[in-house]
Enzyme design. Structure first.
Site, short mmCIF file in Angstrom:
data_model
loop_
_atom_site.label_atom_id
_atom_site.label_comp_id
_atom_site.label_asym_id
_atom_site.label_seq_id
_atom_site.Cartn_x
_atom_site.Cartn_y
_atom_site.Cartn_z
N CYS A 161 0.86 -1.18 0.00
CA CYS A 161 0.00 0.00 0.00
C CYS A 161 0.90 1.24 0.00
CB CYS A 161 -0.89 0.01 1.24
SG CYS A 161 -2.35 -1.06 1.09
N HIS A 215 -5.77 -1.64 -2.17
CA HIS A 215 -5.42 -2.94 -1.59
C HIS A 215 -6.41 -4.04 -1.98
CE1 HIS A 215 -3.49 -5.56 1.41
NE2 HIS A 215 -4.71 -6.01 1.65
N HIS A 259 -0.59 -7.38 -7.26
CA HIS A 259 0.77 -7.13 -7.75
C HIS A 259 1.25 -8.29 -8.61
CE1 HIS A 259 1.71 -9.89 -4.47
NE2 HIS A 259 2.94 -10.01 -4.94
#
Lengths: 359, 359
Positions: free
Chosen positions: A74, A134, A187
């Protein structure tokens, strides 16, 4: 690409902001004062398999599913929760992995005696954050953001390929705890290997063999044959076709292949990138739509090696899930892990129909 | 071996009782009246990888973690709970898998066009029950029983190798729900493949290359080098040595290698089998001793192919666990499943020390 800002983290690792549009302030400084992490990574030659194996003993203590308020991916929203990304927000960020499997600074040994051959685990491992949200997902990103991610991967492919000793740049995303993802923030990763990975080496030899025999590209030929057959097509664009491969190893597996014979991401043109930015997340949403729960998946870019066999290589994105039914995963057991024979319980034609939404 | 009784199950599958000692009544009849299960299995050639993939679409509905009182691998103790084994008790039993990935009766297609090559999924899949005790474990069997299991594997290796078209016999055990085992009753499997599996084909080529270059056996040379190095030795016998391979892929991996250059299980002599019957479960108990819970593991016999390269082959048993720490598993993600580059977080020398009980 003009919207790139490079900074260094407090332990001297490189970090790159890739912004959707210019004008963002990326001057925030990493004030964590992190100690430098040494990599003892090495690669060892497996004589019986004829393949390199990476031994990365320092990685056992890496971060493992931290609580959300301690997510290191984050942005740094306040001084009490400093993360890997100093800025209070970001679009796409790429940085060196703090616990890399491969590192140009690896202190691993080099020793060659014919039976026990070791080299340092040289190379580089990078983390690619797709969004500062997130709870987001790559499949839900707008096309403009996917385009920024693709630009980042393309940029890093070129940059990492220039590091001496790097022979292959592999960009991929692991999604889902079911496949061992230790950080849930959306990610991907980029591995710059000091050798051509076994999977890509086999593909390189297959492409070369077919070219020598026919003068044609095997991937072009397979693409044309899949388009003619039709049964395994999942989604068809002007510049890309997504299909389940004829000999799919995984319950649900899709190859996204450009119609033009290009070696890697940097070779794609504007029209191709624009279409890919829509088609790629669309295919991922098809995986998520298969069952009542998000699909764990691996998506990996099969790009040309840095040097070997570039002209014959044909870019492809492989996406596959290990979920074979609601609540059931495909495990790699004796046949796959012991003998390297994949047993797929779902016919590729049925998988394609399901991914097309037909059942 | 004299203590073998062959019967046929109600759907005509073969079943073999292998008894520790002669004199048991194995005349019980399978009265379930099972319908014959058809296999539509086929193998498809993956042109880009240069490997066969097995597509077994009929297996999706196979038995999945049944309750203990419905375990199909327990003996038939009463008429209300008939199982795969008609007898009220048994020592070791081998029978054809009811949901085989490979079958000589496969109705899969044969079609060869250069890009989409298919052959029927010929071969055979057998189940090996190690004990009638549902809650037992291979690692806890007495040496006499392990010896009977080894005799059974040896017998089936020879028998399956005589089936026309079978090129490789792979005997293995998957243990633990963590690797997807669907039946917890202690059992192994035997796959008779209609081709040499990719993993063994690479080993065959490595053995041949080394022999051509040096006149020696690579496995003999590696064994001698491991014995000289010492750091990766786990257990040493008169006829076998167990060691963590130099380039181990898995967190905990052991090769059990006979000192004598033999191609397969049928080539082992009495003294070797007697030692193996003690050393094999001893190594498994070392895996179970690593953490506070039983280790999920795969144990696979790397035997010589039926025809190709038999003289150069050197038998080995590979045992590996995917558990890397208490509560943590090694997952195959992007690097392993996408690029075939294994990243091992535990140095083989540390793994060997742990398996020796040193830390």
């Amino acid at each position: 690409m003009s919207n790139i800002t490079e900074i260094h983290l407090s332990d001297s690792r490189e970090l790159f902001y890739f912004d959707d549009a210019p004008g963002k302030d990326r001057s925030a400084v990493d004030e964590r004062g992190l100690p430098h992490v040494t990599s003892t990574s090495e690669r060892r030659w497996d004589n019986l398999a004829g393949e390199w194996v990476v031994i990365a003993g320092h990685r056992q203590s890496r971060t493992f599913l931290p609580p959300t308020d301690q997510c290191p991916l984050c942005p740094t929203r306040d001084a009490d929760h400093r993360t890997e990304i100093p800025a209070p927000d970001y679009d796409v960020v790429v940085f060196e992995n703090r616990f890399p499997s491969l590192s140009v600074a690896s202190t691993g040994e080099s020793a060659v005696d014919g039976l026990f051959d070791t080299e340092p685990g040289n190379g580089r491992c990078e983390v690619v954050c797709f969004t500062s949200d997130h709870n987001g997902a790559f499949s839900q990103l707008p096309p403009e953001r996917v385009r920024t991610v693709l630009d980042a991967l393309s940029n890093r492919t070129e940059a990492l390929g220039r590091i001496p000793g790097v022979e292959y740049v592999f960009a991929f995303e692991n999604r889902g705890e079911e496949i061992g993802v230790t950080l849930s923030h959306p990610h991907g990763q980029i591995y710059a290997y000091p050798f051509v990975p076994p999977r890509m080496e086999r593909t390189r030899q297959a492409l070369r063999g077919y070219h020598e025999a026919t003068g044609e590209c095997l991937q072009c030929a397979l693409l044309a044959a899949e388009q003619a057959a039709g049964a395994r097509i999942v989604e068809k664009g002007t510049h890309f076709t997504a299909y389940v491969p004829f000999a799919a190893r995984w319950p649900y597996e899709v190859m996204i292949v450009p119609h033009r014979h290009v070696p890697d991401l940097p070779a794609l043109n504007e029209d191709e990138l624009a279409e890919l930015a829509e088609l790629y997340p669309s295919v991922l949403r098809r995986f998520d739509g298969l069952f009542e729960q998000p699909a764990p998946y691996i998506a990996g870019w099969q790009q040309a090696p840095v040097r070997a066999g570039r002209e014959q290589w044909h870019l492809a994105l492989q996406v596959f899930s290990i979920r074979r039914a609601p609540g059931k995963l495909k495990y790699l057991a004796g046949s796959e892990s012991g003998a390297a024979v994949w047993i797929n319980d779902i016919a590729p034609e049925k998988a394609a129909a399901a991914l097309r939404g037909e059942n």
